[in-house]
Scaffold this motif. Structure first.
Motif, PDB file in Angstrom:
ATOM      1  N   LYS A 192       0.826  -1.208   0.000  1.00  0.00           N
ATOM      2  CA  LYS A 192       0.000   0.000   0.000  1.00  0.00           C
ATOM      3  C   LYS A 192       0.862   1.259   0.000  1.00  0.00           C
ATOM      4  O   LYS A 192       0.472   2.284  -0.583  1.00  0.00           O
ATOM      5  N   TYR A 193       2.039   1.188   0.642  1.00  0.00           N
ATOM      6  CA  TYR A 193       2.914   2.346   0.758  1.00  0.00           C
ATOM      7  C   TYR A 193       4.235   2.048   0.048  1.00  0.00           C
ATOM      8  O   TYR A 193       4.976   1.156   0.474  1.00  0.00           O
ATOM      9  N   SER A 242       4.308  -2.976   4.406  1.00  0.00           N
ATOM     10  CA  SER A 242       5.029  -2.636   3.182  1.00  0.00           C
ATOM     11  C   SER A 242       6.535  -2.702   3.414  1.00  0.00           C
ATOM     12  O   SER A 242       7.294  -3.147   2.540  1.00  0.00           O
ATOM     13  N   LEU A 290       1.635   0.289   6.496  1.00  0.00           N
ATOM     14  CA  LEU A 290       2.952   0.844   6.223  1.00  0.00           C
ATOM     15  C   LEU A 290       4.039  -0.117   6.717  1.00  0.00           C
ATOM     16  O   LEU A 290       5.013  -0.409   6.009  1.00  0.00           O
ATOM     17  N   PHE A 338       7.546   8.888   4.031  1.00  0.00           N
ATOM     18  CA  PHE A 338       6.288   8.497   3.411  1.00  0.00           C
ATOM     19  C   PHE A 338       5.405   9.735   3.365  1.00  0.00           C
ATOM     20  O   PHE A 338       5.098  10.330   4.409  1.00  0.00           O
ATOM     21  N   ASP A 339       5.038  10.146   2.174  1.00  0.00           N
ATOM     22  CA  ASP A 339       4.302  11.402   1.998  1.00  0.00           C
ATOM     23  C   ASP A 339       5.034  12.557   2.676  1.00  0.00           C
ATOM     24  O   ASP A 339       4.421  13.454   3.275  1.00  0.00           O
ATOM     25  N   SER A 370       8.048   8.014  10.011  1.00  0.00           N
ATOM     26  CA  SER A 370       6.971   7.146  10.480  1.00  0.00           C
ATOM     27  C   SER A 370       7.428   6.075  11.469  1.00  0.00           C
ATOM     28  O   SER A 370       6.604   5.248  11.864  1.00  0.00           O
ATOM     29  N   LYS A 423       0.763   5.099   9.271  1.00  0.00           N
ATOM     30  CA  LYS A 423       0.240   6.414   8.933  1.00  0.00           C
ATOM     31  C   LYS A 423      -1.217   6.443   9.382  1.00  0.00           C
ATOM     32  O   LYS A 423      -2.016   5.611   8.950  1.00  0.00           O
TER      33      LYS A 423
END
Length: 502
Positions: free
Chosen positions: A19-20, A89, A86, A70-71, A75, A80
């Protein structure tokens, strides 16, 4: 696209199956060593890659650096908005690299300091990796995030007592449950680390049932704060990791080493690296307008200009070493100068365009030759990383210093602030803020310098200027960096602590 460690310049890639998307760098082992070191980043690590400053250059193992961005936020490699996809991932990336190398968790070391030390403990314990090296970690992640409110908001979404407790218990609950009791665990801390009394000491007893838990207690008058603990212990840590790479965890009993396989089949890992490569051939390479190919340059300063449509920045390298990453304007135009004189002779520079997701274009190479070594032009020029030296009356031959840490606009945890950089041809650098002298630092033979204030800084924005001074007493132009100090609390009084037994 980094400092060249182990088996040549590392490969950059993005694991995008989860997803990330997770950005990474990978370096092959030397001489067929069958081990993988996974490196997690601390706060303020360069480009959010921990231990990427050349300290691992001589390691024989495979090395996987994982970027904690991440973005645009850190993290702890966990979540997130409390979405732990996350984390999944990240472990997908680690597992895919490990499996592509034909290794098992027993042939892996999780490694990190501070925030990265917490991640090394968490992933090492939860997923059964054999070796864990955790340097000045935080056990209570949620509580510690009060010092990093933007990270807290990113990780939790809503910063509530419930979410803080979940993150505070992430590591302790694994230890209480006896996760991975057979791991070789090495935790380093110090009474001089202001985080030790709350973030480390209360949790040491939880490891009583672990087979090979080692607590390295670094008590020295030369350690003044959290970051000093790591800096002071780098030689010892390098020795430790070499033992782990050789299959030797410091403990009583017979151990073996070696196990290199120089002829091992690397097709699986090479295929994985190719499939997840950060370089996308469909992304157009940047154009370089100046210098022109083969140009003869008669000054030691060289101005680069070009265009990179669709990019947010370009990334500039020479001989596998990072030089700078100027931003691209909305129309794709960009410009950059190194901020220190180029050496005389031929230079071949590789430039990549980088998009919003972190993918890079193929490289554009530009070769030029510096014919004469003279003084920099008197006008202002951009320093590496986008810092602009301030106009100042200077001597005739002192190049402006470069400030590499902190980065412009960076939020720096207080209370004590450190600066690092380099100043070619200088004997020392001097620091001022708002016209007030702050101090000075000697310049090492390799042109590097580092300085710590020794006092607590107030929270909020600060602009520090520094100039270099050469042997003739000539002062350079000033280089300025603006950063923000956060959580500049006073240092706690020394806590009662153990002095032996670990």
């Amino acid at each position: 696209m980094s400092n060249a460690p182990s088996g040549g310049a590392p490969h950059s890639g993005i694991e995008a199956s989860g997803k990330y998307p997770v950005q990474y760098r990978f370096a092959h082992a030397k001489k067929g060593n069958q081990h993988l070191v996974v490196v997690f980043a601390n706060f303020a690590a360069p480009d959010d890659y921990g231990w990427s400053n050349g300290v691992f250059d001589n390691l024989r193992s495979n090395i996987l650096w994982i970027r904690d961005q991440f973005d645009g936020k850190n993290s702890y490699y966990l979540c997130k908005g409390m979405d732990f996809e996350l984390e999944r991932s990240v472990i997908t990336l680690i597992s895919n690299v490990m499996n592509s190398l034909g290794l098992t968790p027993d042939q892996c070391t999780m490694w990190g300091g501070s925030k990265g030390g917490s991640a090394a403990l968490y992933f090492g314990l939860k997923y059964g990796f054999r070796n864990i090296v955790s340097i000045v970690p935080q056990f209570m992640i949620g509580t510690y995030l009060e010092k990093h409110p933007s990270v807290a908001e990113f990780m939790m979404g809503q910063v509530t007592e419930t979410n803080i407790r979940v993150l505070d218990n992430a590591i302790p609950d694994l230890v209480r449950a006896g996760a991975n009791r057979g791991a070789n665990i090495y935790v380093l801390s110090s009474p001089q680390d202001e985080q030790y009394p709350v973030q480390v000491e209360p949790f040491l007893g939880l490891f009583n049932g672990y087979e090979n838990f080692n607590f390295i207690f670094s008590d020295s008058p030369f350690i003044s704060d959290h970051t000093d603990v790591t800096r002071r212990n780098v030689p010892m840590l390098m020795g430790l990791i070499n033992f782990l790479i050789d299959g030797m965890a410091p403990r009583l009993g017979f151990v073996g080493n070696g196990r290199e396989q120089p002829d091992a089949d690397r097709s699986a890992i090479d295929g994985y690296l190719k499939a997840t490569s950060q370089v996308r051939p469909s992304f157009p390479a940047p154009m370089v307008f100046t210098p022109s190919p083969g140009q003869q340059v008669h000054t030691p300063t060289v101005g680069f200009t070009g265009s990179a449509p669709g990019a947010v920045r370009v990334s500039i390298w020479e001989h596998g070493k990072f030089l700078g990453s100027p931003q691209a304007a909305p129309d794709g135009s960009w410009s950059w100068e190194l901020g220190r004189p180029w050496s005389k002779g031929q230079h071949v520079v590789r430039i990549f365009a980088v998009d919003t997701t972190g993918f890079a274009s193929p490289a554009t190479e530009v070769a030029f030759t510096v014919q004469a070594q003279g003084s920099p032009s008197p006008g202002p020029h951009m320093a590496s990383g986008g810092q602009l030296p301030v106009q100042q009356t200077t001597g005739p031959s002192a190049p402006a210093p470069v400030i590499s840490v902190p980065a412009p606009g960076q939020q720096v945890p207080g209370p004590v602030i450190g600066l690092m950089g380099y100043a070619q041809g200088a004997v020392h650098v001097e620091f001022v803020e708002e016209g007030m002298p702050l101090g000075m630092a000697p310049v090492a033979p390799d042109s590097s310098w580092s300085w710590e204030s020794g006092w607590s800084w107030t929270e909020g924005p600060h602009t520090v200027e520094c100039h270099a001074v050469d042997m003739g007493g000539n002062k350079s132009q000033r280089t300025a960096v603006t950063f923000s100090v956060v959580n500049a609390y006073a240092s706690p009084a020394p806590a009662q602590h153990l002095t032996s037994g670990y």
